[in-house]
Design a protein around this motif. Structure first.
Motif, PDB file in Angstrom:
ATOM      1  N   LYS A   1      39.632 165.720 -13.618  1.00  0.00           N
ATOM      2  CA  LYS A   1      40.817 166.505 -13.292  1.00  0.00           C
ATOM      3  C   LYS A   1      41.868 165.584 -12.688  1.00  0.00           C
ATOM      4  O   LYS A   1      41.565 164.812 -11.781  1.00  0.00           O
ATOM      5  CB  LYS A   1      40.483 167.611 -12.283  1.00  0.00           C
ATOM      6  CG  LYS A   1      39.654 168.759 -12.818  1.00  0.00           C
ATOM      7  CD  LYS A   1      39.465 169.831 -11.746  1.00  0.00           C
ATOM      8  CE  LYS A   1      38.650 171.000 -12.263  1.00  0.00           C
ATOM      9  NZ  LYS A   1      38.477 172.053 -11.213  1.00  0.00           N
TER      10      LYS A   1
ATOM     11  N   ASP B   1      42.156 164.251 -23.763  1.00  0.00           N
ATOM     12  CA  ASP B   1      41.411 165.505 -23.903  1.00  0.00           C
ATOM     13  C   ASP B   1      40.226 165.583 -22.945  1.00  0.00           C
ATOM     14  O   ASP B   1      39.598 166.632 -22.805  1.00  0.00           O
ATOM     15  CB  ASP B   1      40.924 165.687 -25.341  1.00  0.00           C
ATOM     16  CG  ASP B   1      40.002 164.566 -25.797  1.00  0.00           C
ATOM     17  OD1 ASP B   1      39.968 163.500 -25.152  1.00  0.00           O
ATOM     18  OD2 ASP B   1      39.313 164.755 -26.820  1.00  0.00           O
ATOM     19  N   GLN B   2      39.925 164.489 -22.267  1.00  0.00           N
ATOM     20  CA  GLN B   2      38.833 164.484 -21.296  1.00  0.00           C
ATOM     21  C   GLN B   2      39.334 164.725 -19.872  1.00  0.00           C
ATOM     22  O   GLN B   2      38.551 164.727 -18.925  1.00  0.00           O
ATOM     23  CB  GLN B   2      38.092 163.140 -21.349  1.00  0.00           C
ATOM     24  CG  GLN B   2      37.452 162.854 -22.698  1.00  0.00           C
ATOM     25  CD  GLN B   2      36.723 161.529 -22.723  1.00  0.00           C
ATOM     26  OE1 GLN B   2      35.993 161.199 -21.789  1.00  0.00           O
ATOM     27  NE2 GLN B   2      36.917 160.759 -23.775  1.00  0.00           N
ATOM     28  N   ILE B   3      40.632 164.927 -19.747  1.00  0.00           N
ATOM     29  CA  ILE B   3      41.237 165.093 -18.420  1.00  0.00           C
ATOM     30  C   ILE B   3      41.971 166.422 -18.341  1.00  0.00           C
ATOM     31  O   ILE B   3      42.891 166.684 -19.123  1.00  0.00           O
ATOM     32  CB  ILE B   3      42.215 163.946 -18.124  1.00  0.00           C
ATOM     33  CG1 ILE B   3      41.500 162.593 -18.208  1.00  0.00           C
ATOM     34  CG2 ILE B   3      42.847 164.124 -16.740  1.00  0.00           C
ATOM     35  CD1 ILE B   3      42.423 161.401 -18.088  1.00  0.00           C
ATOM     36  N   GLU B   4      41.573 167.250 -17.412  1.00  0.00           N
ATOM     37  CA  GLU B   4      42.272 168.516 -17.164  1.00  0.00           C
ATOM     38  C   GLU B   4      43.440 168.249 -16.221  1.00  0.00           C
ATOM     39  O   GLU B   4      43.272 167.659 -15.158  1.00  0.00           O
ATOM     40  CB  GLU B   4      41.318 169.525 -16.525  1.00  0.00           C
ATOM     41  CG  GLU B   4      41.980 170.852 -16.160  1.00  0.00           C
ATOM     42  CD  GLU B   4      41.065 171.792 -15.396  1.00  0.00           C
ATOM     43  OE1 GLU B   4      41.571 172.769 -14.818  1.00  0.00           O
ATOM     44  OE2 GLU B   4      39.842 171.524 -15.363  1.00  0.00           O
TER      45      GLU B   4
ATOM     46  N   ALA C   1      36.668 168.942 -20.460  1.00  0.00           N
ATOM     47  CA  ALA C   1      37.237 167.891 -19.617  1.00  0.00           C
ATOM     48  C   ALA C   1      36.211 167.379 -18.613  1.00  0.00           C
ATOM     49  O   ALA C   1      35.483 168.156 -18.005  1.00  0.00           O
ATOM     50  CB  ALA C   1      38.465 168.426 -18.886  1.00  0.00           C
TER      51      ALA C   1
END
Length: 200
Positions: A5, A29-32, A2
């Motif tokens: 956030k 999927d790139q962001i927690e 990620a």
């Protein structure tokens, strides 16, 4: 791994707009996702946004981005810059998103008023806010050709707003006598991004 956030609470309609957009743009999927409580003054949210509001997006390249309209614009631009030339500004959709945001803010104001002891609640205030929402929905119902056909920022904002109003203020019966809006909302709600972010 990620690259960003997102500080959010599951039932926040503001945060939901961002989550839906991330799924629609293929960058979830790139962001927690970091679930937080706005009441936790010692929690991680206060470190990135001392206003204590969700959502807040922490990025590696640009620091912290907050306020849902700004985050949505940021992520939309993020996907554009990754795939080619930036998008042409769609003024109509920006106005649509602002309209949905206005209804959401009005509904949230009533939500906060309802948390006060019943004898302290101001009914005229609630009626005024609901009036804003009903007038706007009547206009949208009368002009179904303006309803977005693609998952634009404005479309996402409207769908999340309408579902949140039904969730928090079911007494409004917002779509009961608005068949055009009901049809549009029901169709948009079938999108996987909306189903994946349903409030609890």
């Amino acid at each position: 791994m990620a690259q960003m956030k997102l500080y959010y609470s599951p039932n926040s309609p503001y945060a939901r707009k961002v989550r839906v957009l991330a799924i629609e743009r293929g960058i979830a999927d790139q962001i927690e996702l970091v679930e937080v409580s706005t009441a936790d003054l010692a929690g991680p949210l206060m470190k990135v946004n001392p206003l204590g509001r969700v959502p807040a997006l922490e990025t590696q390249a640009d620091g912290v981005v907050h306020d849902s309209p700004v985050i949505c614009e940021y992520l939309d631009g993020y996907t554009s810059s990754a795939t080619g030339p930036g998008k042409v500004i769609d003024l109509a959709d920006k106005c649509f998103a602002a309209t949905a945001q206005g209804m959401l803010d009005a509904g949230y104001a009533v939500r906060m008023e309802k948390t006060r002891p019943e004898h302290l609640q101001w009914q005229d205030w609630n009626d005024k806010q609901f009036g804003k929402i009903n007038r706007t929905l009547d206009q949208l119902e009368a002009n179904p050709q303006t309803l977005p056909k693609e998952p634009t920022i404005g479309a996402i904002a409207l769908a999340c707003t309408l579902e949140w109003l039904a969730f928090r203020h079911p007494e409004g019966q917002w779509l009961a006598n608005r068949p055009n809006l009901a049809k549009w909302t029901n169709a948009f709600s079938e999108r996987p991004s909306m189903k994946a972010t349903q409030p609890a």
